[in-house]
Design an enzyme around this catalytic site. Sequence first.
Site, PDB file in Angstrom:
ATOM      1  N   PHE A 127       3.329  -0.923   1.770  1.00  0.00           N
ATOM      2  CA  PHE A 127       2.390  -1.460   2.755  1.00  0.00           C
ATOM      3  C   PHE A 127       2.911  -2.770   3.333  1.00  0.00           C
ATOM      4  CE2 PHE A 127      -1.373  -4.107   3.729  1.00  0.00           C
ATOM      5  CZ  PHE A 127      -1.996  -3.288   4.651  1.00  0.00           C
ATOM      6  N   ASN A 187      -6.366  -6.614  -2.039  1.00  0.00           N
ATOM      7  CA  ASN A 187      -6.421  -6.052  -0.692  1.00  0.00           C
ATOM      8  C   ASN A 187      -6.268  -4.547  -0.873  1.00  0.00           C
ATOM      9  OD1 ASN A 187      -6.305  -5.420   2.004  1.00  0.00           O
ATOM     10  ND2 ASN A 187      -4.202  -6.127   2.291  1.00  0.00           N
ATOM     11  N   PRO A 188      -7.380  -3.836  -1.087  1.00  0.00           N
ATOM     12  CA  PRO A 188      -7.298  -2.426  -1.471  1.00  0.00           C
ATOM     13  C   PRO A 188      -7.182  -1.507  -0.260  1.00  0.00           C
ATOM     14  CG  PRO A 188      -9.576  -3.069  -1.350  1.00  0.00           C
ATOM     15  CD  PRO A 188      -8.769  -4.305  -0.998  1.00  0.00           C
TER      16      PRO A 188
END
Length: 297
Positions: free
Chosen positions: A99, A193-194
């Site tokens: 990510f 920060n899922p």
Amino acid sequence: MPSVKSKENTLTSLLRWGEAFLRERGIDAPRLEAELLFCSVLSVRRIDLYLRSDQAVAPREETLFRERLLRRGAREPIQYIMGEVEFCGAPLFVEPGVFIPRPETELIVELARRLLPAPRRILDLCTGSGALALALAKALPAAEIVATDCSETALKVAQKNAARHGSLHIVFLRGDLFEPLRNEAPFDLIVCNPPYIPQKDQADLQPEVRDYEPPVALFAPEEGTSFYRRILREAPPFLTSRGRILFELGKGQGAWFQTFVREETNFSATLTLDLAGVERIAACERVPTDPTWDCDG
């Protein structure tokens, strides 16, 4: 459409060609991105492109520049092409399968720095590239930090970033949220920060996100809320009695989050806006149920 070949191979002519190429492929800032890609090829600063504007570009470097333009024209994220991204002023390695950290996540670091007393032990869930763990290690150098992620690829990149910035004291563990923690003392601060994008929104995402970033880091069940539910349910044994949890929220999730926390958990929540006015960060604290309740016994 720009030709596959430009007539000249000076920095100026190739930049002009690259800008036109990216503009026709819908890139929002074609000049800037052409410059950044050229800088990554030549290992120079942006100002150097203009100080050396009439300089001829070597064939190998021209080929690399064109290859990177083609990748960006196919809407591959520029961060993957360049191999890094800046977070809290520090360059971090990123690669496909990991990510890409966003600027709004830096708010978590700002809020963590304001906490009093300063957290002594910090847990970073869904660490990805290690961006939050590393920024917190720099901002709070006395803190012990543990970071977890289910992705082996992400953890390898996080460890590379830790070595790059001399933060080898961070403990990285592979597993699902709290699962890899064994015999750990409670944490004063948990950050996360899922994944929070509902699967139904996939088609509306920009191609850079939809087609390239890892789905496991983007999408969550239950309309994007499952990780918040799980973490708030599972966190108490891993959190000191006065510990906090800082979450990043997706756009439009603030109202739901406050209602959920109030009605279904023993936490309270305060929301912080990002620069765009979005309710972006949720700060959660446990609500004491006993008037004699004391911090950590």
